[in-house]
Design a protein around this motif. Structure first.
Motif, PDB file in Angstrom:
ATOM      1  N   PRO B  39       0.806   4.637 -10.065  1.00  0.00           N
ATOM      2  CA  PRO B  39       2.290   5.580  -9.851  1.00  0.00           C
ATOM      3  C   PRO B  39       3.081   5.184 -10.903  1.00  0.00           C
ATOM      4  N   CYS B  56       3.650   0.552   1.741  1.00  0.00           N
ATOM      5  CA  CYS B  56       3.561   0.502   0.352  1.00  0.00           C
ATOM      6  C   CYS B  56       2.739  -1.266   1.064  1.00  0.00           C
ATOM      7  N   SER B  58       1.574  -3.594  -0.683  1.00  0.00           N
ATOM      8  CA  SER B  58       1.103  -5.216  -0.718  1.00  0.00           C
ATOM      9  C   SER B  58       2.360  -4.719  -1.219  1.00  0.00           C
ATOM     10  N   ALA B  60       4.672  -3.952  -3.188  1.00  0.00           N
ATOM     11  CA  ALA B  60       4.891  -3.290  -5.019  1.00  0.00           C
ATOM     12  C   ALA B  60       6.281  -2.724  -5.322  1.00  0.00           C
ATOM     13  N   PHE B  83       8.380   0.131  -9.303  1.00  0.00           N
ATOM     14  CA  PHE B  83       7.615  -0.421  -9.142  1.00  0.00           C
ATOM     15  C   PHE B  83       7.370  -2.066  -9.607  1.00  0.00           C
ATOM     16  N   CYS B  88       0.585  -3.944  -7.200  1.00  0.00           N
ATOM     17  CA  CYS B  88       0.415  -3.102  -7.153  1.00  0.00           C
ATOM     18  C   CYS B  88      -1.112  -3.262  -7.382  1.00  0.00           C
ATOM     19  N   ILE B  89      -1.510  -2.643  -6.082  1.00  0.00           N
ATOM     20  CA  ILE B  89      -3.480  -2.260  -6.037  1.00  0.00           C
ATOM     21  C   ILE B  89      -3.668  -1.217  -6.279  1.00  0.00           C
ATOM     22  N   CYS B  91      -3.438   1.899  -4.855  1.00  0.00           N
ATOM     23  CA  CYS B  91      -4.280   2.356  -4.436  1.00  0.00           C
ATOM     24  C   CYS B  91      -3.641   3.398  -3.557  1.00  0.00           C
ATOM     25  N   LEU B  93      -1.150   5.345  -2.567  1.00  0.00           N
ATOM     26  CA  LEU B  93      -1.649   5.499  -0.854  1.00  0.00           C
ATOM     27  C   LEU B  93       0.462   6.096  -0.829  1.00  0.00           C
ATOM     28  N   CYS B  94       1.577   6.329  -1.677  1.00  0.00           N
ATOM     29  CA  CYS B  94       2.941   5.903  -2.016  1.00  0.00           C
ATOM     30  C   CYS B  94       2.591   6.928  -2.578  1.00  0.00           C
ATOM     31  N   MET B 105       0.565  10.039  -9.634  1.00  0.00           N
ATOM     32  CA  MET B 105      -0.653   8.634  -9.938  1.00  0.00           C
ATOM     33  C   MET B 105      -1.078   9.209 -11.425  1.00  0.00           C
TER      34      MET B 105
END
Ligand code: SF4
Ligand code: SF4
Lengths: 543, 118
Positions: B39, B56, B58, B60, B83, B88-89, B91, B93-94, B105
């Motif tokens: 991200p 988020c 995690s 992050a 970030f 961060c994983i 994913c 989602l953000c 992304m």
């Protein structure tokens, strides 16, 4: 399906629980789990015993005990499988089960954990636990010794197997009691990868938990997020679109193939047939790249969302899946033919680790382990979720429990999964949007839900309770390895040391999943603790 | 018979190309053609609503105060997400929950070091 709201709990008094349980067992022979829920307002702990028959009906029996007098009788005498589940509750909530064979032992939590700290009580804060655990690492490991009079002191050898051992892929300890080369007793000491996920889940939102539960296991990760989604969708009253259901089913079956193929490779590794391991893992790469193609991730897919999936999948990608799966099937069949026609391997796994259906049911086994004995217990058929009710597939069963039959069940299940994926891709509605409008869950209304799915290793069980808040009140997870571990430890008896890795592997143990929980052996009438120094002294004297 | 089929497999493996990919090849391109990327904030689009940070998985994302703005005569802090790429994983989602498409992304491969910003 696959989940249901708990509406009709049968309430009973704590003192009559044994009687009620034994009556229930006659029509619902499979004890799934014992769930404890702390209610800090009412100052009580509720215990929910979930039973199932093997055809999809569930029975929840509930009882309540006050916070200051946490004692009730154990049902382990009528349902042996309950001994682990009760022990889990006892360590995490401080409940005493009178008559449980594990009473007074530490199974799940570290030996140095204070006796009065019970992590899952609602009034225990996560920060406090972190302090307790940080101070705990310093202690010396304690070793369980069975002092059973069945063995004379001279003839037995205690052999620690693990926690770090070349034959174990995850840290776990088994104390083997040997007489010559024969195993007479096994004491699993688990908990080396306990991460407190159930506690962490209470402190995060439902949406964040979705990613947390996915990380319980690095192999069957999607099924954890799917079952959690099933539970939360029931609480939120949302329904995913058909295409989302099909996509979920495809991912879950790809995951099953990758998990089973991984296991078949490991079987080669543990029987000393390393080329088999390499060949079959190379084949598995095809499946891993398909997961990458569909979801964007190989392992933790982060693909599911409440009410659908996170992104759409194009027709072009689906066609690639269909093509690759067909190639995989061809190569897989050929490879399996070659492997299973190699007598040294077949001889090695035939007739070791034997058990029968009755034995497996009594100790609460699930998944390929119970199916190998001929019991067709598969959640995809028993309580269809996703689109399993629209797909034509068979439940694979074996002809009697041993490592060979368990292997054959897994080998055939891979072919069955390929069949399911192929049908899913054919039947998938193409012009539909599987992505829900909003991903955020917000405040979830009060309710309790139980969900069951068929993970690669067997029946997976979740209990989720919401209490008008953004975070869940309680998430209870019962993984298939925990249900199978009692049987695995039991069937080791009578076999030799060299069979240990193969037999333990036959249940496809996933210790990390289980280790939100701990287990010990069952003949522990007189188990006592010996500290490390004493053991060292004894061993010197013996020399 | 079994030995013969196995021998065939062995000979085939001897002459086929390796199943592993050399790292240099990987380094040239993006991580994987299907990866979600990492991200990156597009500051002009962000309104500072914190929705990304709240969701988020995690934790992050931290909302940093980067300045002040004047709304109806009152000064309010301006917040922007930052970030932590080590938490961060990836994913995505953000980026998905942001109503203003202020998170992108990105997929080019960069070497991340502690404290590095993209
Ligand atoms: S990036 Fe988007 S979600 Fe995050 S604070 Fe800015 S506007 Fe809100
Ligand atoms: S990609 Fe996922 S983990 Fe990373 S910052 Fe965004 S929401 Fe958090």
């Amino acid at each position: 399906m696959g989940r249901s709201r708990i509406e009709d709990k049968a309430y009973t008094e704590p003192h009559s629980i044994v009687e009620v349980a034994s009556k229930t067992l006659s029509s619902y022979p499979h004890l799934i789990s014992v769930t404890a829920v702390h209610d800090e307002k009412e100052k009580s702990i509720e215990l929910i015993y979930t039973f199932s028959d093997f055809r999809g009906a569930l029975k929840n029996i509930s009882t309540r005990i006050p916070e200051d007098k946490k004692t009730l009788p154990s049902i382990a005498s009528v349902a042996p499988a309950a001994s682990i589940y009760e022990q889990e509750v006892s360590e995490l909530f401080g409940v005493t089960f009178d008559g449980n064979p594990f009473t007074g032992k530490r199974v799940l939590l570290p030996d140095c954990f204070p006796n009065n700290a019970h992590p899952l009580l609602r009034n225990v804060k996560q920060e406090d636990l972190e302090k307790v655990v940080a101070g705990c690492m310093l202690g010396e490991p304690q070793i369980y010794v069975t002092g059973s009079s069945r063995y004379s002191a001279e003839s037995v050898i205690l052999l620690p197997f693990g926690p770090y051992h070349p034959a174990l892929k995850e840290p776990e300890r088994f104390i083997l009691v040997l007489e010559g080369e024969t195993i007479v007793d096994v004491i699993p000491k688990i908990g080396h990868v306990h991460r407190g996920i159930e506690k962490i889940a209470e402190g995060r939102t439902f949406l964040q938990d979705l990613f947390l539960v996915e990380r319980i296991c690095g192999i069957c990760s999607f099924i954890h997020s799917w079952i959690f989604t099933l539970a939360v969708e029931e609480l939120l009253n949302v329904k995913p679109s058909k295409k989302a259901e099909y996509l979920r089913t495809v991912i879950a079956e790809l995951e099953r193939i990758h998990s089973h193929v991984l296991w078949i490779g490991l079987l080669g590794y543990w029987t000393g047939f390393e080329s088999m391991f390499m060949w079959i893992w190379r084949l598995r790469e095809k499946i891993m790249s398909l997961l990458d193609l569909l979801t964007g991730n190989r392992v933790h897919k982060s693909f599911i969302a409440f009410g659908g999936v996170r992104k759409d999948v194009s027709d072009e990608k689906l066609n690639t899946v269909a093509k690759t799966i067909a190639e995989f099937e061809k190569d897989y069949k050929k490879l399996i033919d070659e492997i299973m026609s190699y007598e040294p391997l077949v001889e090695r796994i035939k007739g070791i680790g034997m058990y029968n259906a009755e034995h497996a049911i009594r100790l609460g086994a699930v998944g390929p382990i119970i199916r190998a004995t001929g019991v067709p217990y598969d959640m995809r058929k028993v309580e269809p979720y996703g689109v399993y009710d629209e797909i034509d597939f068979n439940v694979v069963t074996g002809k009697g429990g041993d490592v060979f039959n368990v292997t054959m069940v897994r080998i055939k299940e891979v072919l069955e999964s390929i069949n399911i994926i192929r049908q899913c891709i054919e039947k998938m509605p193409r012009n539909e949007n599987p992505v829900p409008k909003t991903l955020v869950s917000g405040v979830v209304k009060e309710g309790e839900v139980v969900a069951r799915t068929e993970a690669p290793r067997g029946e997976l069980f979740y209990y989720v309770k919401a209490a008008n808040s953004r975070n869940p009140h309680r998430v209870k997870i019962r993984t298939p390895t925990l249900a199978n571990i009692l049987l695995a430890a039991d069937i080791l008896k009578g076999y030799t040391l060299s069979d240990v890795p193969v037999i333990i592997t036959s249940i496809d143990p996933c210790f990390s999943c289980m280790d939100r929980v701990l287990v010990v052996d069952k003949n522990r009438n007189n188990v006592f603790f010996v500290d490390f120094n004493k053991l060292r002294k004894e061993s010197r004297r013996a020399r | 018979m079994a030995q013969l089929t196995m021998l065939k497999e062995v000979v085939k493996s001897l002459f086929s190309k390796p199943s592993t990919e050399p790292l240099a090849e990987v380094e040239k391109g993006v991580f994987s053609p299907y990866s979600r990327g990492y991200p990156v904030l597009i500051p002009e689009k962000c309104t500072g609503c914190s929705l990304c940070a709240m969701n988020c998985p995690s934790n992050a994302i931290t909302m940093k105060i980067v300045g002040e703005k004047n709304v109806g005569g009152r000064t309010l802090p301006v917040r922007r997400p930052e970030f932590n790429y080590f938490k961060c994983i990836y994913c995505g989602l953000c980026a998905q929950v942001c109503q203003f498409n202020a998170i992108e992304m990105r997929r080019e491969l960069v070497i991340l070091r502690p404290g590095s910003k993209c």
